[in-house]
Scaffold this active site. Structure first.
Site, PDB file in Angstrom:
ATOM      1  N   SER A   1       0.859  -1.290   0.160  1.00 13.69           N
ATOM      2  CA  SER A   1       0.003   0.015  -0.084  1.00 13.69           C
ATOM      3  C   SER A   1       0.847   1.151   0.058  1.00 13.69           C
ATOM      4  O   SER A   1       1.749   1.259  -0.778  1.00 13.69           O
ATOM      5  CB  SER A   1      -0.807  -0.168   0.962  1.00 13.69           C
TER       6      SER A   1
ATOM      7  N   LYS B   1      -4.958   3.646  -2.158  1.00 13.73           N
ATOM      8  CA  LYS B   1      -4.187   2.929  -0.842  1.00 13.73           C
ATOM      9  C   LYS B   1      -5.025   2.935   0.431  1.00 13.73           C
ATOM     10  O   LYS B   1      -4.698   2.311   1.136  1.00 13.73           O
ATOM     11  CB  LYS B   1      -3.024   3.662  -0.903  1.00 13.73           C
TER      12      LYS B   1
ATOM     13  N   TYR C   1      -4.943   8.269  -6.312  1.00 14.72           N
ATOM     14  CA  TYR C   1      -3.832   7.088  -5.922  1.00 14.72           C
ATOM     15  C   TYR C   1      -4.278   7.052  -4.357  1.00 14.72           C
ATOM     16  O   TYR C   1      -3.999   5.696  -3.820  1.00 14.72           O
ATOM     17  CB  TYR C   1      -2.502   7.717  -6.081  1.00 14.72           C
TER      18      TYR C   1
HETATM   19  N1  LIG Z   1       8.158   4.682  -4.750  1.00 17.89           N
HETATM   20  C1  LIG Z   1       7.620   5.327  -3.762  1.00 17.89           C
HETATM   21  O1  LIG Z   1       7.829   6.259  -3.193  1.00 17.89           O
HETATM   22  C2  LIG Z   1       6.408   4.216  -3.130  1.00 17.89           C
HETATM   23  C3  LIG Z   1       5.826   4.784  -2.061  1.00 17.89           C
HETATM   24  C4  LIG Z   1       4.650   4.358  -1.329  1.00 17.89           C
HETATM   25  C5  LIG Z   1       4.004   2.996  -1.918  1.00 17.89           C
HETATM   26  N2  LIG Z   1       4.920   2.724  -3.262  1.00 17.89           N
HETATM   27  C6  LIG Z   1       3.904   1.551  -3.714  1.00 17.89           C
HETATM   28  O2  LIG Z   1       5.217   0.599  -4.094  1.00 17.89           O
HETATM   29  C7  LIG Z   1       4.622  -0.231  -5.310  1.00 17.89           C
HETATM   30  C8  LIG Z   1       5.699  -0.417  -6.063  1.00 17.89           C
HETATM   31  O3  LIG Z   1       6.089   0.859  -6.821  1.00 17.89           O
HETATM   32  P1  LIG Z   1       7.495   1.254  -7.023  1.00 17.89           P
HETATM   33  O4  LIG Z   1       7.849   2.145  -6.444  1.00 17.89           O
HETATM   34  O5  LIG Z   1       8.472   0.036  -7.123  1.00 17.89           O
HETATM   35  O6  LIG Z   1       7.133   1.599  -8.582  1.00 17.89           O
HETATM   36  P2  LIG Z   1       7.915   1.391 -10.023  1.00 17.89           P
HETATM   37  O7  LIG Z   1       9.410   1.225  -9.879  1.00 17.89           O
HETATM   38  O8  LIG Z   1       7.221   2.418 -10.927  1.00 17.89           O
HETATM   39  O9  LIG Z   1       7.252  -0.123 -10.154  1.00 17.89           O
HETATM   40  C9  LIG Z   1       6.067  -0.205 -10.400  1.00 17.89           C
HETATM   41  C10 LIG Z   1       5.942  -1.869 -10.904  1.00 17.89           C
HETATM   42  O10 LIG Z   1       4.372  -1.986 -11.089  1.00 17.89           O
HETATM   43  C11 LIG Z   1       4.163  -2.880 -12.263  1.00 17.89           C
HETATM   44  N3  LIG Z   1       3.031  -2.338 -12.924  1.00 17.89           N
HETATM   45  C12 LIG Z   1       2.451  -1.108 -13.251  1.00 17.89           C
HETATM   46  N4  LIG Z   1       1.428  -1.215 -13.950  1.00 17.89           N
HETATM   47  C13 LIG Z   1       1.224  -2.490 -14.268  1.00 17.89           C
HETATM   48  C14 LIG Z   1       0.214  -3.451 -14.911  1.00 17.89           C
HETATM   49  N5  LIG Z   1      -0.816  -2.535 -15.712  1.00 17.89           N
HETATM   50  N6  LIG Z   1       0.360  -4.554 -15.109  1.00 17.89           N
HETATM   51  C15 LIG Z   1       1.422  -5.216 -14.541  1.00 17.89           C
HETATM   52  N7  LIG Z   1       2.434  -4.591 -13.548  1.00 17.89           N
HETATM   53  C16 LIG Z   1       2.434  -3.187 -13.663  1.00 17.89           C
HETATM   54  C17 LIG Z   1       5.467  -2.198 -13.087  1.00 17.89           C
HETATM   55  O11 LIG Z   1       5.815  -3.180 -14.109  1.00 17.89           O
HETATM   56  P3  LIG Z   1       5.552  -2.810 -15.861  1.00 17.89           P
HETATM   57  O12 LIG Z   1       5.874  -1.425 -16.052  1.00 17.89           O
HETATM   58  O13 LIG Z   1       6.793  -3.704 -16.419  1.00 17.89           O
HETATM   59  O14 LIG Z   1       4.352  -3.467 -16.103  1.00 17.89           O
HETATM   60  C18 LIG Z   1       6.528  -2.034 -12.126  1.00 17.89           C
HETATM   61  O15 LIG Z   1       7.267  -3.364 -12.021  1.00 17.89           O
HETATM   62  C19 LIG Z   1       3.240   0.283  -5.614  1.00 17.89           C
HETATM   63  O16 LIG Z   1       1.986  -0.304  -5.485  1.00 17.89           O
HETATM   64  C20 LIG Z   1       3.540   1.853  -5.276  1.00 17.89           C
HETATM   65  O17 LIG Z   1       2.206   2.326  -4.910  1.00 17.89           O
HETATM   66  C21 LIG Z   1       5.787   3.213  -3.841  1.00 17.89           C
END
Ligand SMILES: NC(=O)c1ccc[n+]([C@@H]2O[C@H](COP(=O)([O-])OP(=O)(O)OC[C@H]3O[C@@H](n4cnc5c(N)ncnc54)[C@H](OP(=O)(O)O)[C@@H]3O)[C@@H](O)[C@H]2O)c1
Length: 265
Positions: A142, A160, A156
Protein backbone atom coordinates in the site's frame (compact mmCIF):
# COMPACT_ATOMS: atom_id res chain seq x y z
CA UNK A 1 5.05 -17.45 8.24
CA UNK A 2 8.67 -18.48 7.75
CA UNK A 3 9.64 -17.60 4.21
CA UNK A 4 12.28 -20.31 3.69
CA UNK A 5 11.21 -22.55 0.80
CA UNK A 6 8.15 -20.42 0.08
CA UNK A 7 6.59 -20.14 -3.37
CA UNK A 8 6.03 -16.45 -3.95
CA UNK A 9 4.19 -14.56 -6.66
CA UNK A 10 5.36 -10.95 -6.95
CA UNK A 11 3.44 -8.45 -9.05
CA UNK A 12 5.38 -5.50 -10.39
CA UNK A 13 8.64 -7.44 -10.26
CA UNK A 14 10.19 -5.59 -13.22
CA UNK A 15 11.22 -2.52 -11.19
CA UNK A 16 11.58 -0.84 -7.82
CA UNK A 17 10.30 -2.46 -4.67
CA UNK A 18 8.95 -5.58 -6.42
CA UNK A 19 12.31 -6.34 -8.04
CA UNK A 20 13.98 -5.93 -4.64
CA UNK A 21 11.53 -8.40 -3.05
CA UNK A 22 12.58 -10.92 -5.70
CA UNK A 23 16.28 -10.29 -5.01
CA UNK A 24 15.88 -10.70 -1.26
CA UNK A 25 13.77 -13.84 -1.60
CA UNK A 26 16.08 -15.43 -4.20
CA UNK A 27 18.28 -17.24 -1.70
CA UNK A 28 15.38 -18.35 0.52
CA UNK A 29 12.41 -19.18 -1.70
CA UNK A 30 11.86 -22.41 -3.63
CA UNK A 31 9.83 -20.78 -6.39
CA UNK A 32 9.37 -17.21 -7.58
CA UNK A 33 6.75 -16.14 -10.11
CA UNK A 34 7.65 -12.71 -11.50
CA UNK A 35 4.74 -10.75 -12.93
CA UNK A 36 4.75 -7.44 -14.87
CA UNK A 37 4.35 -6.17 -18.45
CA UNK A 38 8.03 -5.60 -19.41
CA UNK A 39 9.22 -9.04 -20.44
CA UNK A 40 12.86 -8.18 -21.07
CA UNK A 41 13.24 -6.71 -17.60
CA UNK A 42 11.68 -9.84 -16.07
CA UNK A 43 13.93 -12.13 -18.13
CA UNK A 44 17.03 -10.22 -17.05
CA UNK A 45 15.92 -10.49 -13.41
CA UNK A 46 15.21 -14.22 -13.83
CA UNK A 47 18.78 -14.78 -15.14
CA UNK A 48 20.26 -12.73 -12.29
CA UNK A 49 18.29 -14.67 -9.66
CA UNK A 50 19.23 -18.04 -11.19
CA UNK A 51 22.88 -17.03 -11.03
CA UNK A 52 22.44 -16.34 -7.33
CA UNK A 53 20.63 -19.58 -6.59
CA UNK A 54 20.81 -22.44 -9.06
CA UNK A 55 18.10 -24.37 -7.17
CA UNK A 56 15.55 -21.57 -7.43
CA UNK A 57 12.58 -22.08 -9.79
CA UNK A 58 11.94 -18.74 -11.44
CA UNK A 59 8.99 -18.17 -13.76
CA UNK A 60 8.34 -15.05 -15.78
CA UNK A 61 4.73 -14.17 -16.62
CA UNK A 62 3.92 -11.16 -18.75
CA UNK A 63 0.60 -9.88 -17.47
CA UNK A 64 -1.15 -6.54 -17.80
CA UNK A 65 -2.96 -6.34 -14.48
CA UNK A 66 -5.52 -3.93 -16.00
CA UNK A 67 -6.85 -6.88 -17.97
CA UNK A 68 -8.94 -9.33 -15.95
CA UNK A 69 -8.67 -12.06 -18.60
CA UNK A 70 -4.86 -11.94 -18.35
CA UNK A 71 -5.17 -12.40 -14.57
CA UNK A 72 -7.49 -15.37 -15.18
CA UNK A 73 -4.90 -16.82 -17.60
CA UNK A 74 -2.19 -16.42 -14.96
CA UNK A 75 -4.26 -18.31 -12.39
CA UNK A 76 -5.06 -21.06 -14.93
CA UNK A 77 -1.37 -21.42 -15.76
CA UNK A 78 -0.50 -21.73 -12.04
CA UNK A 79 -3.12 -24.46 -11.62
CA UNK A 80 -2.07 -26.31 -14.80
CA UNK A 81 1.60 -26.28 -13.79
CA UNK A 82 0.71 -27.16 -10.18
CA UNK A 83 2.51 -24.16 -8.74
CA UNK A 84 1.08 -23.63 -5.26
CA UNK A 85 1.64 -20.04 -4.24
CA UNK A 86 1.89 -19.62 -0.48
CA UNK A 87 3.18 -16.04 -0.50
CA UNK A 88 1.40 -13.41 -2.58
CA UNK A 89 3.00 -9.99 -2.84
CA UNK A 90 0.52 -7.56 -4.38
CA UNK A 91 3.14 -4.95 -5.16
CA UNK A 92 2.37 -3.53 -8.64
CA UNK A 93 1.00 -0.03 -8.52
CA UNK A 94 1.03 3.39 -10.13
CA UNK A 95 0.10 6.95 -9.29
CA UNK A 96 -0.64 10.29 -10.93
CA UNK A 97 0.63 13.73 -9.88
CA UNK A 98 -1.90 16.50 -10.49
CA UNK A 99 -5.46 17.63 -9.91
CA UNK A 100 -8.33 15.23 -10.48
CA UNK A 101 -10.19 17.74 -12.68
CA UNK A 102 -7.32 17.72 -15.19
CA UNK A 103 -6.54 14.00 -14.93
CA UNK A 104 -6.68 11.52 -17.80
CA UNK A 105 -9.65 9.21 -17.09
CA UNK A 106 -7.77 6.30 -18.67
CA UNK A 107 -4.92 6.74 -16.21
CA UNK A 108 -7.41 7.03 -13.30
CA UNK A 109 -8.91 3.75 -14.48
CA UNK A 110 -5.49 2.07 -14.67
CA UNK A 111 -4.77 3.15 -11.08
CA UNK A 112 -8.06 1.65 -9.93
CA UNK A 113 -7.54 -1.55 -11.96
CA UNK A 114 -3.97 -2.22 -10.79
CA UNK A 115 -4.01 -0.81 -7.24
CA UNK A 116 -7.48 -2.06 -6.28
CA UNK A 117 -9.10 -4.53 -8.71
CA UNK A 118 -6.07 -6.72 -9.51
CA UNK A 119 -4.97 -6.79 -5.86
CA UNK A 120 -8.46 -7.93 -4.82
CA UNK A 121 -8.88 -10.49 -7.62
CA UNK A 122 -5.45 -12.09 -7.15
CA UNK A 123 -6.04 -12.32 -3.41
CA UNK A 124 -9.44 -13.90 -4.00
CA UNK A 125 -8.04 -16.50 -6.41
CA UNK A 126 -4.94 -17.44 -4.45
CA UNK A 127 -6.43 -17.42 -0.95
CA UNK A 128 -8.60 -20.62 -0.95
CA UNK A 129 -5.64 -23.05 -1.42
CA UNK A 130 -3.71 -21.21 1.31
CA UNK A 131 -6.64 -21.57 3.72
CA UNK A 132 -7.05 -25.24 2.74
CA UNK A 133 -3.35 -25.87 3.49
CA UNK A 134 -3.48 -23.69 6.64
CA UNK A 135 -0.37 -21.90 5.43
CA UNK A 136 0.09 -18.66 3.56
CA UNK A 137 0.90 -14.98 3.65
CA UNK A 138 -0.42 -12.01 1.72
CA UNK A 139 1.58 -8.81 1.59
CA UNK A 140 -0.25 -5.84 0.09
CA UNK A 141 2.05 -3.02 -0.91
CA UNK A 142 0.00 0.00 0.00
CA UNK A 143 1.42 3.43 0.87
CA UNK A 144 1.52 6.04 3.59
CA UNK A 145 -0.66 7.93 1.12
CA UNK A 146 -3.42 5.55 2.23
CA UNK A 147 -3.60 7.15 5.68
CA UNK A 148 -4.93 10.52 4.49
CA UNK A 149 -6.62 12.10 1.50
CA UNK A 150 -3.97 13.83 -0.63
CA UNK A 151 -4.99 16.76 -2.82
CA UNK A 152 -3.05 16.37 -6.07
CA UNK A 153 -3.02 12.56 -5.72
CA UNK A 154 -6.69 12.00 -5.00
CA UNK A 155 -7.29 8.71 -6.83
CA UNK A 156 -3.94 7.21 -5.82
CA UNK A 157 -4.38 8.04 -2.11
CA UNK A 158 -7.94 6.68 -2.19
CA UNK A 159 -6.72 3.47 -3.86
CA UNK A 160 -4.19 2.99 -1.07
CA UNK A 161 -6.83 3.73 1.61
CA UNK A 162 -8.67 0.79 0.04
CA UNK A 163 -5.55 -1.40 0.29
CA UNK A 164 -5.09 -0.49 3.97
CA UNK A 165 -8.74 -1.08 4.89
CA UNK A 166 -8.96 -4.31 2.87
CA UNK A 167 -5.76 -5.67 4.42
CA UNK A 168 -6.91 -5.03 8.01
CA UNK A 169 -10.35 -6.56 7.44
CA UNK A 170 -8.95 -9.61 5.66
CA UNK A 171 -6.36 -10.10 8.38
CA UNK A 172 -9.13 -10.15 11.00
CA UNK A 173 -11.26 -12.56 8.91
CA UNK A 174 -8.32 -14.94 8.52
CA UNK A 175 -7.25 -15.02 12.15
CA UNK A 176 -6.64 -18.62 13.20
CA UNK A 177 -6.57 -19.99 9.63
CA UNK A 178 -2.76 -20.06 9.28
CA UNK A 179 -2.89 -17.32 6.62
CA UNK A 180 -1.54 -13.88 7.54
CA UNK A 181 -2.08 -10.49 5.92
CA UNK A 182 0.12 -7.42 6.16
CA UNK A 183 0.11 -3.98 4.56
CA UNK A 184 3.37 -2.27 3.63
CA UNK A 185 2.92 1.52 3.78
CA UNK A 186 6.15 3.18 2.70
CA UNK A 187 6.70 6.88 2.39
CA UNK A 188 8.90 8.03 -0.52
CA UNK A 189 11.25 5.40 -1.99
CA UNK A 190 13.58 6.07 -4.95
CA UNK A 191 12.09 3.95 -7.77
CA UNK A 192 10.48 4.61 -11.15
CA UNK A 193 7.21 5.51 -9.38
CA UNK A 194 7.73 9.30 -9.66
CA UNK A 195 8.59 9.18 -13.38
CA UNK A 196 5.50 7.08 -14.10
CA UNK A 197 3.25 9.35 -11.99
CA UNK A 198 4.51 12.57 -13.60
CA UNK A 199 2.29 14.04 -16.31
CA UNK A 200 3.73 15.21 -19.65
CA UNK A 201 5.53 18.51 -19.03
CA UNK A 202 5.00 18.14 -15.25
CA UNK A 203 7.55 18.80 -12.55
CA UNK A 204 9.00 15.92 -10.50
CA UNK A 205 7.43 15.85 -7.01
CA UNK A 206 10.14 15.29 -4.40
CA UNK A 207 9.91 15.36 -0.62
CA UNK A 208 12.88 16.16 1.63
CA UNK A 209 15.59 13.51 1.34
CA UNK A 210 15.40 12.53 5.05
CA UNK A 211 11.96 10.95 4.56
CA UNK A 212 13.24 8.64 1.77
CA UNK A 213 13.94 5.00 2.60
CA UNK A 214 15.95 2.71 0.31
CA UNK A 215 14.26 -0.09 -1.67
CA UNK A 216 16.52 -2.54 0.19
CA UNK A 217 15.31 -1.45 3.64
CA UNK A 218 11.70 -1.22 2.48
CA UNK A 219 11.69 -4.82 1.26
CA UNK A 220 13.76 -6.10 4.20
CA UNK A 221 11.43 -4.52 6.80
CA UNK A 222 8.38 -5.89 5.00
CA UNK A 223 9.71 -9.48 4.76
CA UNK A 224 10.73 -9.40 8.45
CA UNK A 225 7.23 -8.18 9.37
CA UNK A 226 5.59 -10.98 7.38
CA UNK A 227 7.74 -13.52 9.23
CA UNK A 228 6.82 -11.92 12.58
CA UNK A 229 3.12 -11.69 11.57
CA UNK A 230 2.95 -7.93 12.03
CA UNK A 231 -0.04 -6.17 10.40
CA UNK A 232 1.50 -2.90 9.24
CA UNK A 233 4.93 -1.83 8.06
CA UNK A 234 6.00 1.82 7.79
CA UNK A 235 9.74 1.76 7.01
CA UNK A 236 11.90 4.55 8.45
CA UNK A 237 11.69 6.49 11.71
CA UNK A 238 10.69 9.82 10.12
CA UNK A 239 7.73 8.26 8.29
CA UNK A 240 6.70 6.18 11.33
CA UNK A 241 6.55 9.35 13.43
CA UNK A 242 4.91 11.41 10.67
CA UNK A 243 2.22 8.80 10.06
CA UNK A 244 1.56 8.43 13.79
CA UNK A 245 0.82 12.18 13.92
CA UNK A 246 -1.29 12.05 10.75
CA UNK A 247 -3.35 9.18 12.08
CA UNK A 248 -4.21 10.96 15.36
CA UNK A 249 -4.97 14.29 13.67
CA UNK A 250 -8.72 14.97 13.27
CA UNK A 251 -9.91 15.53 9.69
CA UNK A 252 -11.08 19.05 10.66
CA UNK A 253 -7.45 20.03 11.38
CA UNK A 254 -6.25 18.48 8.10
CA UNK A 255 -8.95 20.47 6.24
CA UNK A 256 -7.75 23.66 7.93
CA UNK A 257 -4.14 22.90 6.93
CA UNK A 258 -5.19 22.37 3.29
CA UNK A 259 -7.22 25.61 3.32
CA UNK A 260 -4.23 27.58 4.67
CA UNK A 261 -1.93 25.81 2.18
CA UNK A 262 -4.26 26.69 -0.73
CA UNK A 263 -4.35 30.38 0.34
CA UNK A 264 -0.56 30.54 0.48
CA UNK A 265 0.02 28.56 -2.73
N1 LIG B 1 8.20 4.55 -4.69
C1 LIG B 1 7.48 5.12 -3.75
O1 LIG B 1 7.77 6.25 -3.32
C2 LIG B 1 6.31 4.39 -3.15
C3 LIG B 1 5.80 4.85 -1.93
C4 LIG B 1 4.72 4.19 -1.36
C5 LIG B 1 4.18 3.08 -1.98
N2 LIG B 1 4.68 2.66 -3.17
C6 LIG B 1 4.03 1.51 -3.81
O2 LIG B 1 5.02 0.52 -4.06
C7 LIG B 1 4.57 -0.32 -5.13
C8 LIG B 1 5.73 -0.52 -6.10
O3 LIG B 1 6.04 0.73 -6.68
P1 LIG B 1 7.52 1.18 -7.03
O4 LIG B 1 7.82 2.36 -6.19
O5 LIG B 1 8.44 0.02 -7.02
O6 LIG B 1 7.26 1.73 -8.52
P2 LIG B 1 7.89 1.32 -9.94
O7 LIG B 1 9.37 1.30 -9.86
O8 LIG B 1 7.23 2.25 -10.91
O9 LIG B 1 7.36 -0.17 -10.16
C9 LIG B 1 6.00 -0.41 -10.42
C10 LIG B 1 5.81 -1.85 -10.85
O10 LIG B 1 4.40 -2.06 -11.10
C11 LIG B 1 4.28 -2.71 -12.37
N3 LIG B 1 3.02 -2.35 -13.03
C12 LIG B 1 2.48 -1.12 -13.22
N4 LIG B 1 1.37 -1.21 -13.98
C13 LIG B 1 1.19 -2.52 -14.25
C14 LIG B 1 0.23 -3.26 -15.01
N5 LIG B 1 -0.79 -2.64 -15.64
N6 LIG B 1 0.35 -4.60 -15.09
C15 LIG B 1 1.39 -5.23 -14.49
N7 LIG B 1 2.34 -4.60 -13.76
C16 LIG B 1 2.24 -3.27 -13.65
C17 LIG B 1 5.46 -2.19 -13.19
O11 LIG B 1 5.80 -3.16 -14.19
P3 LIG B 1 5.62 -2.95 -15.78
O12 LIG B 1 5.68 -1.49 -16.05
O13 LIG B 1 6.77 -3.72 -16.36
O14 LIG B 1 4.31 -3.57 -16.07
C18 LIG B 1 6.57 -2.17 -12.13
O15 LIG B 1 7.18 -3.42 -12.01
C19 LIG B 1 3.35 0.38 -5.74
O16 LIG B 1 2.18 -0.26 -5.30
C20 LIG B 1 3.42 1.79 -5.18
O17 LIG B 1 2.16 2.39 -5.09
C21 LIG B 1 5.73 3.29 -3.77
Amino acid sequence: MKLDNCSALITGASAGIGREFARQLATRARTLVLVARREQRLNELRDELRNRNAHLNVHVRVVDLCDKTQIDDLIEWLERDKINIDFLINNAGLGDYGSFATSDPERDDRIIQVNIAALTLLTHRLLPPMVAKKRGAILNVSSSAGFLPIPGMAVYAASKAYANSFSEALRAELRGTGVTVAALCPGPVHTEFGDVAMRPGGQPERGPEFVYVSVEKTARDALAAVEADRPLIIPGLAMKLGMFLVRITPMSILRLAWRLGAKRG
